[in-house]
Motif scaffolding. Structure first.
Motif, PDB file in Angstrom:
ATOM      1  N   PRO A 186       5.409   6.868  24.006  1.00 12.74           N
ATOM      2  CA  PRO A 186       6.471   5.922  23.664  1.00 12.74           C
ATOM      3  C   PRO A 186       6.034   4.703  22.854  1.00 12.74           C
ATOM      4  O   PRO A 186       6.896   3.999  22.333  1.00 12.74           O
ATOM      5  N   SER A 187       4.751   4.416  22.745  1.00 10.07           N
ATOM      6  CA  SER A 187       4.343   3.257  21.923  1.00 10.07           C
ATOM      7  C   SER A 187       2.910   3.438  21.433  1.00 10.07           C
ATOM      8  O   SER A 187       2.123   4.158  22.061  1.00 10.07           O
ATOM      9  N   ARG A 188       2.595   2.749  20.348  1.00 12.31           N
ATOM     10  CA  ARG A 188       1.246   2.862  19.788  1.00 12.31           C
ATOM     11  C   ARG A 188       0.185   2.292  20.720  1.00 12.31           C
ATOM     12  O   ARG A 188      -0.991   2.625  20.619  1.00 12.31           O
ATOM     13  N   SER A 189       0.628   1.411  21.634  1.00 12.41           N
ATOM     14  CA  SER A 189      -0.323   0.840  22.610  1.00 12.41           C
ATOM     15  C   SER A 189      -1.056   1.915  23.393  1.00 12.41           C
ATOM     16  O   SER A 189      -2.109   1.674  23.948  1.00 12.41           O
ATOM     17  N   THR A 190      -0.461   3.089  23.446  1.00 18.21           N
ATOM     18  CA  THR A 190      -1.084   4.191  24.193  1.00 18.21           C
ATOM     19  C   THR A 190      -2.517   4.421  23.729  1.00 18.21           C
ATOM     20  O   THR A 190      -3.387   4.779  24.509  1.00 18.21           O
ATOM     21  N   ALA A 222       6.428  -1.380  30.145  1.00 17.58           N
ATOM     22  CA  ALA A 222       7.430  -0.905  29.183  1.00 17.58           C
ATOM     23  C   ALA A 222       6.955  -1.037  27.722  1.00 17.58           C
ATOM     24  O   ALA A 222       6.264  -2.009  27.398  1.00 17.58           O
ATOM     25  N   PRO A 223       7.263  -0.070  26.863  1.00 19.40           N
ATOM     26  CA  PRO A 223       8.081   1.129  27.135  1.00 19.40           C
ATOM     27  C   PRO A 223       7.313   2.289  27.772  1.00 19.40           C
ATOM     28  O   PRO A 223       7.920   3.290  28.147  1.00 19.40           O
ATOM     29  N   GLY A 224       5.981   2.187  27.880  1.00 17.97           N
ATOM     30  CA  GLY A 224       5.309   3.228  28.670  1.00 17.97           C
ATOM     31  C   GLY A 224       4.101   3.899  28.019  1.00 17.97           C
ATOM     32  O   GLY A 224       3.660   4.946  28.484  1.00 17.97           O
ATOM     33  N   GLY A 225       3.533   3.292  26.987  1.00 15.52           N
ATOM     34  CA  GLY A 225       2.373   3.902  26.315  1.00 15.52           C
ATOM     35  C   GLY A 225       1.183   4.088  27.248  1.00 15.52           C
ATOM     36  O   GLY A 225       0.498   5.116  27.199  1.00 15.52           O
ATOM     37  N   TRP A 226       0.925   3.106  28.088  1.00 14.90           N
ATOM     38  CA  TRP A 226      -0.223   3.208  29.010  1.00 14.90           C
ATOM     39  C   TRP A 226       0.131   4.165  30.155  1.00 14.90           C
ATOM     40  O   TRP A 226      -0.672   4.994  30.543  1.00 14.90           O
ATOM     41  N   THR A 227       1.364   4.035  30.668  1.00 13.44           N
ATOM     42  CA  THR A 227       1.815   4.957  31.720  1.00 13.44           C
ATOM     43  C   THR A 227       1.674   6.399  31.229  1.00 13.44           C
ATOM     44  O   THR A 227       1.245   7.289  31.966  1.00 13.44           O
ATOM     45  N   VAL A 240       5.647  -1.235  36.507  1.00 10.12           N
ATOM     46  CA  VAL A 240       6.290  -2.505  36.849  1.00 10.12           C
ATOM     47  C   VAL A 240       6.616  -3.268  35.565  1.00 10.12           C
ATOM     48  O   VAL A 240       5.709  -3.632  34.810  1.00 10.12           O
ATOM     49  N   ASP A 241       7.895  -3.457  35.307  1.00 11.69           N
ATOM     50  CA  ASP A 241       8.303  -4.199  34.103  1.00 11.69           C
ATOM     51  C   ASP A 241       9.819  -4.395  34.158  1.00 11.69           C
ATOM     52  O   ASP A 241      10.537  -3.482  34.583  1.00 11.69           O
ATOM     53  N   ASN A 242      10.291  -5.554  33.713  1.00 16.82           N
ATOM     54  CA  ASN A 242      11.738  -5.760  33.636  1.00 16.82           C
ATOM     55  C   ASN A 242      12.354  -5.003  32.474  1.00 16.82           C
ATOM     56  O   ASN A 242      13.553  -4.752  32.444  1.00 16.82           O
ATOM     57  N   GLU A 260      10.173  -5.612  38.551  1.00 14.64           N
ATOM     58  CA  GLU A 260       9.661  -6.734  39.351  1.00 14.64           C
ATOM     59  C   GLU A 260       8.680  -7.536  38.522  1.00 14.64           C
ATOM     60  O   GLU A 260       8.224  -7.094  37.468  1.00 14.64           O
ATOM     61  N   ASP A 261       8.309  -8.712  39.051  1.00 19.97           N
ATOM     62  CA  ASP A 261       7.311  -9.534  38.377  1.00 19.97           C
ATOM     63  C   ASP A 261       5.913  -8.993  38.702  1.00 19.97           C
ATOM     64  O   ASP A 261       5.525  -8.922  39.870  1.00 19.97           O
ATOM     65  N   GLY A 262       5.183  -8.623  37.662  1.00 20.59           N
ATOM     66  CA  GLY A 262       3.858  -8.020  37.832  1.00 20.59           C
ATOM     67  C   GLY A 262       2.865  -8.938  38.525  1.00 20.59           C
ATOM     68  O   GLY A 262       1.856  -8.464  39.064  1.00 20.59           O
ATOM     69  N   PHE A 263       3.114 -10.236  38.510  1.00 21.98           N
ATOM     70  CA  PHE A 263       2.170 -11.151  39.153  1.00 21.98           C
ATOM     71  C   PHE A 263       2.350 -11.197  40.667  1.00 21.98           C
ATOM     72  O   PHE A 263       1.449 -11.626  41.378  1.00 21.98           O
ATOM     73  N   CYS A 276      -3.089  -2.914  33.203  1.00 22.73           N
ATOM     74  CA  CYS A 276      -2.279  -4.116  32.998  1.00 22.73           C
ATOM     75  C   CYS A 276      -2.347  -4.569  31.542  1.00 22.73           C
ATOM     76  O   CYS A 276      -3.432  -4.832  31.025  1.00 22.73           O
ATOM     77  N   ASP A 277      -1.183  -4.634  30.928  1.00 22.29           N
ATOM     78  CA  ASP A 277      -1.096  -5.018  29.511  1.00 22.29           C
ATOM     79  C   ASP A 277      -0.084  -6.157  29.352  1.00 22.29           C
ATOM     80  O   ASP A 277       0.569  -6.275  28.317  1.00 22.29           O
ATOM     81  N   MET A 278       0.059  -7.002  30.395  1.00 23.37           N
ATOM     82  CA  MET A 278       1.028  -8.108  30.321  1.00 23.37           C
ATOM     83  C   MET A 278       0.504  -9.182  29.368  1.00 23.37           C
ATOM     84  O   MET A 278      -0.689  -9.497  29.368  1.00 23.37           O
TER      85      MET A 278
END
Ligand SMILES: C[S@@+](CC[C@H](N)C(=O)[O-])C[C@H]1O[C@@H](n2cnc3c(N)ncnc32)[C@H](O)[C@@H]1O
Length: 355
Positions: A186-190, A222-227, A240-242, A260-263, A276-278
């Motif tokens: 879902p994202s290049r972050s993957t 979100a959107p889910g590259g790492w997931t 975990v992400d709004n 939820e809030d990741g912290f 964690c990529d916040m």
């Protein structure tokens, strides 16, 4: 002819030469070996000059790429050549190769990761073929050798001829793993997490620590590259992400999405992985990851530290130091492996666990 250079050469992300130089200086200081850096901003490399060949050797033996964050590759310079003739570059390169009195497993001609040097890709390829052929003719290539020859072309006339021990070097030209973007992600972050697993873990660790059926938490998912990287390995993920998660991931049956809030989120049961990529202050993220590890909420963590500030090397050192101290206070030792990955921008990626 004997090697004349007393330098090391490090490749880095263009714009991060100063951080790379500070890191080399700090690593040298810890060994009692003091040198100075020659850098140009945006060049994608740092030449670290040592006073003599014994300090060059001491530095190479004591400073390993695995312990550096901002360097993608670390090479020992044999000689710098400033006047390669367009008609006979090999004529100047080969005597330097012979001067090492070594045989090499391979020879790579590469250029730094800068816009200017990228124009040299064609020249690198053709010269590489000619160099390897010439070395083969003189039996200077040996599959059993522990050494690789690197020629770093800065421009068509200027080259650093270098060598590296393959056991400690990045196994990719330019220190850059070429990864293909998976169409389903879902994202290049993957690519960041894929590169992190490839760069920060060895093969044995990947097979033992990334197994089907394991469980992970992804903070800022979100959107889910790492997931996606965890799901692709048949791991269950609490994301975990709004923000909204990719529907395909939700349909996999392996992902639970929590707005939820990741912290503040903590899992009801310990998990294998925390990723964690916040986008947050690095020291706040480092503190959070330390809490998860020390609290036994996860065994392994991969996290990204965003570095929009001026003192980027200092900030990374501070995060590392604080996590080490927190681990020590809990009677543990921290295994911290950090790298500015090729797919990282103004940020670095860290793997951490407690021992
Ligand atoms: C760089 S994006 C993550 C991209 C993701 N790793 C991927 O591969 O698709 C950062 C995410 O962190 C989330 N985020 C920021 N602060 C957060 C917080 N306190 N709790 C949960 N998520 C947060 C944002 O909503 C955003 O989706």
């Amino acid at each position: 002819m004997r090697p004349t250079s007393t330098s090391l050469l490090a490749y880095c992300r263009p714009g991060f030469e100063s951080e790379c130089a500070q890191e080399l200086a700090s690593a040298g200081e810890r060994l009692g070996v003091i040198g100075f850096a020659r850098t140009t901003r945006g060049s994608g490399f740092v030449e670290y000059v040592l006073p003599d060949s014994s300090s060059q050797q001491a530095f190479s033996a004591g400073v390993q790429l695995a312990n550096l964050t901002f360097a993608r590759q670390l090479l020992r310079v044999i000689e710098r050549i400033d006047d390669l003739p367009a008609k006979d570059r090999l004529g100047l390169l080969m005597p330097v190769v012979r001067s090492t009195a070594r045989r090499f497993v391979d020879a790579w001609i590469e250029s730094p990761d800068s816009d200017a040097a990228r124009e040299l890709a064609g020249l690198c390829r053709s010269l590489n073929n000619a160099l390897v052929a010439a070395m083969k003719r003189e039996s200077l290539i040996d599959a059993a050798s522990q050494w690789r020859l690197h020629v770093c072309l800065i421009d068509a006339q200027t080259a650093f001829v270098c060598e590296t021990e393959i056991a400690h070097a990045a196994p990719w030209p330019g220190g850059i793993p070429r990864l293909r973007f998976p169409a389903a992600a879902p994202s290049r972050s993957t690519l960041k997490l894929e590169e992190a697993f490839l760069t920060l873990l060895d093969e044995d660790e990947r097979s033992r620590w990334l197994q089907a059926g394991m469980c992970g938490v992804d903070l800022g998912a979100a959107p889910g590259g790492w997931t996606w990287q965890l799901v692709r390995r048949a791991m269950r993920v609490i994301a975990v992400d709004n923000g909204p998660m990719n529907q395909g991931l939700l349909d996999s049956g392996l992902v639970t999405h929590l707005r939820e809030d990741g912290f503040f989120y903590r899992p009801a049961h310990p998990v294998d992985w925390l990723v964690c990529d916040m986008v947050e202050q690095p020291r706040r993220v480092a503190e959070l990851i330390g809490e998860w590890l020390i609290g036994g909420h996860c065994r392994f963590a991969v996290f990204n530290l965003k570095l929009p500030m001026k003192q980027r090397f200092k900030e990374v050192e501070l995060c590392r130091q604080r996590m080490h101290e927190a681990a020590q206070a809990a009677g543990k030792r921290l295994d911290w492996r950090a790298r500015q990955l090729y797919h990282d921008r103004e940020e670095i990626t860290v793997f951490a666990r407690l021992r």
